[in-house]
Enzyme design. Structure first.
Site, PDB file in Angstrom:
ATOM      1  CG  ASP A  48      50.298  38.552  13.401  1.00 31.22           C
ATOM      2  OD1 ASP A  48      49.854  39.612  13.903  1.00 31.22           O
ATOM      3  OD2 ASP A  48      50.756  37.617  14.084  1.00 31.22           O
ATOM      4  CB  SER A  49      46.374  42.909  12.460  1.00 30.92           C
ATOM      5  OG  SER A  49      47.211  43.772  11.710  1.00 30.92           O
ATOM      6  CG  ASP A  87      53.549  41.117  13.158  1.00 30.90           C
ATOM      7  OD1 ASP A  87      54.355  41.434  14.044  1.00 30.90           O
ATOM      8  OD2 ASP A  87      52.332  41.409  13.200  1.00 30.90           O
ATOM      9  CE  LYS A 116      54.293  43.799  15.753  1.00 33.73           C
ATOM     10  NZ  LYS A 116      53.469  42.689  16.303  1.00 33.73           N
ATOM     11  CD  GLU A 185      47.953  44.083  20.952  1.00 36.06           C
ATOM     12  OE1 GLU A 185      48.931  43.658  20.302  1.00 36.06           O
ATOM     13  OE2 GLU A 185      46.770  43.923  20.606  1.00 36.06           O
TER      14      GLU A 185
END
Ligand code: KIV
Length: 271
Positions: A48-49, A87, A116, A185
Site C-alpha cells: 500500500d506504499s 497488502d 499482508k 519494520e
C-alpha cells in the site's frame, strides 16, 4: 536457482532452513514485474506504499482494495518465479467479513498468493479466520504505517523493554494463529534477531537488522526516485542501488545479490 520454478510458501521455508536469504521488493506495474522477476527477486509485494510512491500521498491511508487489485492485476501475469503478496489496505480487514472479502478479491481477481496485514496480537482472530480458509497471511509488526494517525509520526518501534517484550509476544501469537510469514519494520536490530530466532515461520525485515530471514524495500526507494528520497526524507534503512548501476535491472540485481550475500543491510542501515 531454477528460474522457472515458482516460489511458494514451502520454498520460502526451505530457504529459511537452508540459511538462504529471501530477497523481497515492492512492485506496482508490468514493466517492473518483468524486470524484478528476471533479476531474481524471490517475493514481490503490492504494497500500500503505492499510495505514497505512485499516488504521491503523505500516508497509505487513502489506498483502497480496488487499487491493490488493480496493481496486482498489472503485476501477477508477468511473474514466472517470484511469489506475489498483496497488502490489505487501511480498514479493509477491520472485521472478519471485510478481511475475507478483501482477501478473496486480491487473490481471485488480483492473483496474489498471500495477503499482508498490519497489527499485533489483536489481529490473531483475523489471521486465524483467513488462514483456516486457505488464505496465507503475512503479519506486519513494528512500525505499522496504517497507524500513522494514531502514532503521529513514522518512528522506530520496540526501543524500550516493555515494547520489545510485547512485540516478541505478538510475533508468537500471530504465528500460532496461522501467519505463514512475519514482516518487521523499523525496529532495533537486536529485537529483529530475537524475533527471528524464536519464530517458527520466515521473518522478513525492513529496517529490522541483518539477522532476519530476508529483506524487503520499496522499489522506488532503491531506485532513488521515491518522493521521500526526492524530498530529502530518506529512511536510514534505504540504500540507493542506482548508485554506480548502468541501468534499472542492474540496480535490482545488485539489491538481490547484496541481500543474498548479507552485504545488505550494513550497520549504517540498522537501528
Ligand atoms: O506497503 C509497503 O510497501 C510495505 C513495505 C514497506 C514492507 O508494507
Amino acid at each position: 536457482m531454477d528460474a522457472a520454478k515458482p516460489v511458494n510458501i514451502a520454498e520460502l521455508r526451505r530457504m529459511r532452513a537452508a540459511g538462504e536469504k529471501i530477497a523481497c521488493l515492492t512492485c506496482y506495474d508490468a514493466s517492473f514485474a518483468l524486470i524484478e522477476d528476471r533479476a531474481g527477486v524471490d517475493v514481490v509485494l503490492i504494497g500500500d506504499s503505492l499510495g505514497m510512491v505512485i499516488h504521491g500521498g503523505r500516508t497509505t491511508t487513502p489506498v483502497t482494495v480496488d487499487q491493490i487489485v488493480y496493481h496486482s492485476k498489472c503485476v501477477a501475469p508477468h511473474l514466472q518465479r517470484a511469489f506475489l503478496i498483496a497488502d490489505l489496505p487501511f480498514l479493509s480487514y477491520a472485521t472478519l467479513e471485510r478481511a475475507l472479502d478483501a482477501s478473496q478479491r486480491v487473490m481471485q481477481e488480483g492473483g496474489a498468493k498471500m495477503v499482508k496485514l498490519e497489527g499485533g496480537r489483536e489481529q490473531a482472530s483475523i489471521v486465524e479466520y483467513l488462514s483456516v480458509r486457505g488464505v496465507p497471511v503475512c503479519a506486519h509488526l513494528g512500525l505499522q504505517p496504517q497507524f500513522i494517525h494514531k502514532m503521529g509520526a513514522f518512528k522506530v518501534q520496540g526501543r524500550d523493554d516493555a515494547a520489545a517484550e510485547a512485540m516478541v509476544h505478538d510475533a508468537h501469537v500471530l504465528a500460532e494463529a496461522g501467519a505463514d510469514l512475519l514482516l518487521l519494520e523499523c525496529i532495533p536490530a537486536g529485537l529483529g534477531r530475537r524475533i527471528a530466532q524464536a519464530s517458527p515461520v520466515p521473518v522478513i525485515g525492513i529496517g529490522a537488522g541483518h539477522d532476519v530471514d530476508g529483506q524487503i524495500l520499496v522499489l522506488h526507494d532503491i531506485l532513488h526516485i521515491s518522493p521521500t528520497v526526492t524530498l530529502g526524507r530518506t529512511p536510514r534503512f534505504v540504500k540507493n542501488y542506482m548508485n554506480g548501476a548502468p541501468d534499472i535491472e542492474s540496480a535490482i540485481r545488485a539489491y538481490v545479490q547484496e541481500v543474498k550475500s548479507g552485504a545488505y543491510p550494513a550497520p549504517e542501515h540498522c537501528f
